[in-house]
Design an enzyme around this catalytic site. Structure first.
Site, mmCIF file in Angstrom:
data_model
loop_
_atom_site.group_PDB
_atom_site.id
_atom_site.type_symbol
_atom_site.label_atom_id
_atom_site.label_comp_id
_atom_site.label_asym_id
_atom_site.label_seq_id
_atom_site.Cartn_x
_atom_site.Cartn_y
_atom_site.Cartn_z
ATOM 1 N N HIS A 169 33.730 38.428 33.785
ATOM 2 C CA HIS A 169 35.270 37.982 33.591
ATOM 3 C C HIS A 169 35.340 36.628 34.589
ATOM 4 O O HIS A 169 34.668 36.282 35.265
ATOM 5 C CB HIS A 169 36.101 38.902 34.532
ATOM 6 N N GLN A 194 35.912 47.377 36.797
ATOM 7 C CA GLN A 194 35.790 48.301 35.322
ATOM 8 C C GLN A 194 34.983 49.424 35.892
ATOM 9 O O GLN A 194 35.026 50.090 34.905
ATOM 10 C CB GLN A 194 35.378 47.446 34.324
HETATM 11 N N1 PMP Z 1 36.565 41.670 36.912
HETATM 12 C C1 PMP Z 1 36.564 42.433 35.756
HETATM 13 C C2 PMP Z 1 35.441 42.957 35.374
HETATM 14 C C3 PMP Z 1 38.067 42.606 35.296
HETATM 15 O O1 PMP Z 1 38.022 43.746 34.232
HETATM 16 C C4 PMP Z 1 39.064 42.277 36.119
HETATM 17 C C5 PMP Z 1 40.516 42.417 35.609
HETATM 18 N N2 PMP Z 1 40.658 42.398 34.069
HETATM 19 C C6 PMP Z 1 38.890 41.460 37.220
HETATM 20 C C7 PMP Z 1 37.864 41.037 37.483
HETATM 21 C C8 PMP Z 1 40.072 40.892 37.783
HETATM 22 O O2 PMP Z 1 40.996 41.788 38.379
HETATM 23 P P1 PMP Z 1 42.249 41.505 39.247
HETATM 24 O O3 PMP Z 1 43.028 40.758 37.905
HETATM 25 O O4 PMP Z 1 43.022 42.865 39.258
HETATM 26 O O5 PMP Z 1 42.248 40.904 40.349
#
Ligand code: PMP
Length: 408
Positions: free
Chosen positions: A124, A205
């Protein structure tokens, strides 16, 4: 409870029982955020109705109740992760904040010119950009663990990268949000430690799907978000090994994170408060604890078994659709199906499915380097939670077929 009662479970999540655009809601966007059980909603309401006060310094009854409630969640998290102690549980605002904290403190103190930070091609953006930022500042370099066509990380290439480089740090997710791959983090950590590198696991996740034992896995840092674990938005957790956290400089300065302040110099508080500057998100931390209680109340393995059944069924149903291709078919994956359809833009599918009450996600899923790897602009992603059902998958597949007919 020792029997998984799906009817009861669905009643525990009041949001699920509604019509959207004239059809029953089918919520398949659980990887973006999960729904909240009534216990969590009630806890938020209770906190603001009865207990609200600022924490830690107040001597009055409400301040004490608020503090106890906030610290109780830390205790529940210690048990949830099998951490050694509560002071290794740092509250943040989310996964993103936790990763930035480590990059800006551990990274600033330890990275130098020529060092390599490894991330994977499955990350991500929140587990890429913070490393690029600190790498640029320190003259370090971000290198990438490649991913194969099925969505599996290339462990041979990983070991070669470790052996041929000045790898200081490895940052990988436990599970890919875009295609659902479960990464072999035990092996990844073991190999990184072999060359003296530290590892941050992005657990955003994974925590909702299976248990993580930070000690058994020998995890250095783990970051995740409450909102993907049936808790409120605006709360995250950073776990770290004590020796690492103690040696790290503080992140943000302000109230709560200090021991003593004077113009001659300031001393910092101990763990975990050193990293919790300012008034935290007390109400949501408190309510988050009830999400953990809720999960604990479900029969053991029920979550995983229900999700596995949903994944198998959805995969089988979707594969029967002409022109549909599933992106990412790792042998080890969570209940996420990412797919594309010949000649149809993912976004058009998402918009039309919503007219049938079906909520999925379309686009790059904050994983543009992964989309680039597959030469895609984006995918459609259906992501399931234990409160979803096979009959919802039937509704989804029916709506998807009508959508494809409408678009082609
Ligand atoms: N890492 C992964 C693998 C995610 O799926 C997400 C959210 N989609 C995030 C990081 C970021 O999380 P947040 O937006 O809650 O900080």
């Amino acid at each position: 409870a020792d029997k998984f009662d799906i009817e009861q479970v669905r009643k525990d999540f009041p949001i699920l029982d509604q019509q959207v655009n004239g059809a029953p809601l089918v919520y398949f966007d659980n990887a973006a955020t999960t729904q909240k059980p009534q216990m969590v909603i009630d806890a938020l309401n209770h906190y603001y109705t009865r207990d609200n006060a600022n924490i830690h310094r107040g001597l009055h009854t409400l301040a004490e109740r608020a503090t106890t409630g906030y610290e109780l969640t830390r205790k529940k998290l210690k048990d949830f992760l099998n951490a050694e102690s509560t002071d290794q549980i740092i509250f943040t605002s989310g996964t993103t904040a936790g990763i930035n904290l480590v990059a800006q403190t551990y990274g600033r103190a330890n990275f130098s010119k020529g060092d390599v930070i490894l991330v994977s091609n499955l990350e991500h953006h929140s587990n890429i950009v913070p490393w690029q930022m600190i790498a640029e500042e320190k003259g370090a370099e971000v290198q990438v663990i490649p991913v194969d066509e099925a969505g599996v990380l290339d462990m041979k290439a990983y070991v070669e990268l470790l052996d041929s480089n000045r790898v200081k740090f490895v940052a990988v997710n436990h599970v890919s949000n875009a295609i659902g791959t479960i990464n072999p983090i035990s092996y990844i950590i073991e190999q990184a430690h072999r060359v003296g590198a530290k590892v941050l696991i992005d657990g955003a996740q994974s925590v909702a799907h299976f248990e993580i034992d930070v000690q058994a896995l020998d995890i250095d840092f783990l970051a995740f978000s409450a909102h993907k674990l049936f808790g409120p938005t605006g709360v995250g957790v950073l776990y770290g090994k004590r020796t690492l956290l103690e040696a790290m400089p503080p992140y943000q300065g302000g109230g709560e994170m200090i021991k003593e302040v004077s113009f001659a110099g300031t001393t910092y508080n101990e763990l975990p408060y050193k990293f919790e500057a300012g008034t935290p998100n007390i109400a949501d931390v408190y309510a988050f604890g009830f999400a953990l209680d809720y999960l604990k109340s479900l029969p053991k393995n029920a979550v995983w078994e229900q999700e596995k059944a949903l994944l198998d069924y959805a995969t089988e149903q979707l594969m029967q659709i002409d022109g549909l291709r599933i992106v990412g078919q790792a042998p080890e994956k969570i209940a996420v199906v990412s797919f594309v359809i010949d000649g149809v833009h993912p976004q058009d599918i998402g918009v039309l499915l919503d007219k049938f009450g079906v909520a999925i996600r379309t686009g790059h899923h904050c994983a543009q380097p992964l989309m680039a790897r597959y030469e895609l602009v984006g995918t459609c992603r259906a992501s399931f939670a234990f409160y979803n059902t096979k009959s919802e998958i039937d509704l989804f597949v029916k709506a998807l077929k009508r959508t494809i007919t409408m678009l082609s």
